[in-house]
Design a protein around this motif. Structure first.
Motif, PDB file in Angstrom:
ATOM      1  N   ASP A 185      -8.422  -4.840  -6.561  1.00  0.00           N
ATOM      2  CA  ASP A 185      -9.547  -5.357  -6.952  1.00  0.00           C
ATOM      3  C   ASP A 185     -10.555  -5.595  -5.707  1.00  0.00           C
ATOM      4  N   VAL A 186     -10.426  -6.203  -5.343  1.00  0.00           N
ATOM      5  CA  VAL A 186     -11.262  -6.802  -3.966  1.00  0.00           C
ATOM      6  C   VAL A 186     -11.601  -5.703  -2.926  1.00  0.00           C
ATOM      7  N   PHE A 187     -10.719  -5.442  -2.619  1.00  0.00           N
ATOM      8  CA  PHE A 187     -10.227  -3.784  -1.766  1.00  0.00           C
ATOM      9  C   PHE A 187     -10.851  -3.026  -2.418  1.00  0.00           C
ATOM     10  N   ARG A 188     -11.168  -3.296  -3.926  1.00  0.00           N
ATOM     11  CA  ARG A 188     -12.396  -1.925  -4.077  1.00  0.00           C
ATOM     12  C   ARG A 188     -13.239  -1.691  -3.771  1.00  0.00           C
ATOM     13  N   THR A 243      -9.625  -5.323   8.250  1.00  0.00           N
ATOM     14  CA  THR A 243      -8.263  -4.718   8.600  1.00  0.00           C
ATOM     15  C   THR A 243      -7.491  -4.074   7.229  1.00  0.00           C
ATOM     16  N   ASP A 244      -7.506  -5.188   6.982  1.00  0.00           N
ATOM     17  CA  ASP A 244      -6.595  -4.804   5.502  1.00  0.00           C
ATOM     18  C   ASP A 244      -7.804  -3.569   4.915  1.00  0.00           C
ATOM     19  N   VAL A 245      -8.602  -4.384   3.906  1.00  0.00           N
ATOM     20  CA  VAL A 245      -9.338  -3.160   3.805  1.00  0.00           C
ATOM     21  C   VAL A 245      -9.085  -1.618   4.111  1.00  0.00           C
ATOM     22  N   GLU A 246      -9.804  -1.692   5.736  1.00  0.00           N
ATOM     23  CA  GLU A 246      -9.890  -0.405   6.623  1.00  0.00           C
ATOM     24  C   GLU A 246      -7.976   0.169   5.651  1.00  0.00           C
ATOM     25  N   PHE A 274       1.473  -0.737   0.046  1.00  0.00           N
ATOM     26  CA  PHE A 274      -0.281  -0.094  -0.045  1.00  0.00           C
ATOM     27  C   PHE A 274       0.449   0.946   0.306  1.00  0.00           C
ATOM     28  N   THR A 275       0.788   1.669  -1.364  1.00  0.00           N
ATOM     29  CA  THR A 275       1.550   3.513  -1.039  1.00  0.00           C
ATOM     30  C   THR A 275       0.991   4.202  -0.538  1.00  0.00           C
ATOM     31  N   GLY A 276      -0.371   4.028  -0.315  1.00  0.00           N
ATOM     32  CA  GLY A 276      -1.005   5.346  -0.002  1.00  0.00           C
ATOM     33  C   GLY A 276      -2.986   5.499   0.085  1.00  0.00           C
ATOM     34  N   PRO A 277      -3.079   6.004   0.442  1.00  0.00           N
ATOM     35  CA  PRO A 277      -4.604   5.582   1.315  1.00  0.00           C
ATOM     36  C   PRO A 277      -5.680   5.313  -1.543  1.00  0.00           C
ATOM     37  N   GLU A 278      -6.065   4.258  -0.727  1.00  0.00           N
ATOM     38  CA  GLU A 278      -6.396   3.478  -1.855  1.00  0.00           C
ATOM     39  C   GLU A 278      -5.674   3.405  -3.080  1.00  0.00           C
ATOM     40  N   LYS A 279      -3.875   3.326  -3.109  1.00  0.00           N
ATOM     41  CA  LYS A 279      -3.140   3.159  -3.847  1.00  0.00           C
ATOM     42  C   LYS A 279      -2.070   1.771  -3.268  1.00  0.00           C
ATOM     43  N   ALA A 280      -2.573   0.485  -4.769  1.00  0.00           N
ATOM     44  CA  ALA A 280      -2.280  -0.693  -3.713  1.00  0.00           C
ATOM     45  C   ALA A 280      -1.607  -0.889  -5.454  1.00  0.00           C
ATOM     46  N   GLU A 281      -0.077  -1.714  -5.083  1.00  0.00           N
ATOM     47  CA  GLU A 281       1.031  -1.863  -6.347  1.00  0.00           C
ATOM     48  C   GLU A 281       2.083  -3.928  -5.733  1.00  0.00           C
TER      49      GLU A 281
END
Length: 332
Positions: free
Chosen positions: A308-311, A39-42, A6-13
């Protein structure tokens, strides 16, 4: 190795990061399966409280529900751990304080959480480093999928034990997510009559109700595994006088409860934080076939599909189960 970052809010790579090296008292585990948790989603959305208290910051490598095989041991670690299939306790205490020495390391003042707090990269990766004292060996009957469900199962088992039910007594579980359903499974395995309360009708679940259809029955215990701010008060309203309400769900806003109701009904309320004390019992229950959580698994995906699952997007091939597992070695 590849790891989700997670590089920032709503950012994952998915990034290529250095392979971990086992320091003193640590092992390196080749991750077989890892679970995706609320918790991962938060952490992904930026709503997790640790991001606001300074206990966690970006970039962050998540993942705290996992299983795998030990592939390297650090200094001071018994080499017999090498090659063993394991899972581990997420809650890492200092090991020396009054709470840790009493077996309550999960509430150690210096407690840290793998894959959640700074400096402890998580298991949504091909490999993860874990203190050896956190490991639990997995028997042959508990494969990687079941092993990745030990941590949520440990939370559920602790809820059932805290409810203090006898066989034949009636439990109401508020919440039909993975934890709520695991609570139901463990309670049924111990002979309880279990009902679930959710937001929508669930014909696929036995004794599942909504607020409108909930039968007027005496509830010998209530477990709140939801995130609804009004549910803690409802749980106290519904439980039989003199019995127990167990809280494991957390809402995004404060919950309000009239403690006069709790006192006048002589209700005991219990909070559950973490799976630590329930991990060994969960492994035993899975190994003996007393609890089978496999129906909870909706899909197993690759690291590249996790964002995509987190979104909020469910994989196209997903089944009815609420739990998503990740195979870090799978590629699209």
């Amino acid at each position: 190795m590849r790891a989700l970052v997670f590089t920032g809010p709503e950012k994952a790579e998915v990034q290529d990061v250095p392979e971990p090296v086992a320091a003193e008292g640590q092992v390196v585990v080749e991750v077989g399966r890892a679970g995706v948790c609320g918790t991962d989603v938060e952490l992904f959305t930026g709503e997790m409280s640790y991001l606001h208290t300074g206990q966690a910051s970006y970039p962050l490598r998540p993942g705290h529900e996992w299983s795998g095989t030990v592939i390297a041991t650090g200094p001071g670690v018994d080499p017999s751990w090498h090659g063993r299939r394991v899972t581990g306790d997420t809650m890492i205490g200092c090991g020396d304080c009054r709470r840790c020495l009493a077996g309550r390391h999960h509430i150690c003042a210096s407690q840290r959480e793998l894959g959640i707090q700074d400096g402890l990269p998580g298991a949504l990766a091909e490999q993860v480093t874990v203190p050896v004292r956190q490991l639990l060996p997995l028997p042959y009957a508990v494969d990687d999928e079941l092993g990745a469900l030990v941590e949520p199962g440990g939370n559920a088992l602790r809820c059932v034990e805290a409810a203090l039910l006898s066989p034949g007594e009636r439990l109401l579980v508020i919440g039909t997510g993975a934890i709520g359903r695991l609570v139901a499974m463990f309670a049924r395995a111990r002979g309880a009559e279990v009902h679930l309360l959710g937001e929508a009708p669930r014909p696929d679940l036995p004794h599942a109700w909504t607020r409108d259809t909930l039968p007027d029955l005496p509830w010998d215990a209530v477990v709140d595994a939801s995130n609804g701010p009004g549910m803690p008060a409802l749980a106290v309203d519904l439980v039989e006088p003199g019995r127990r309400v167990v809280y494991i769900g957390l809402s995004g806003t404060p919950s309000h409860m009239d403690t006069r109701t709790m006192v006048l009904k002589d209700v005991t309320t219990v909070g559950i934080l973490g799976a630590s004390a329930g991990l060994a019992g969960t492994i035993d229950a899975y190994a003996q076939g007393l609890v089978d959580p496999r129906p909870l698994i909706g899909a197993t995906i690759s690291l590249e599909e996790v964002a995509d699952v987190f979104r909020g997007h469910r994989p196209s091939s997903v089944g009815p189960g609420p739990k998503i597992l990740v195979d870090p070695h799978r590629t699209i």
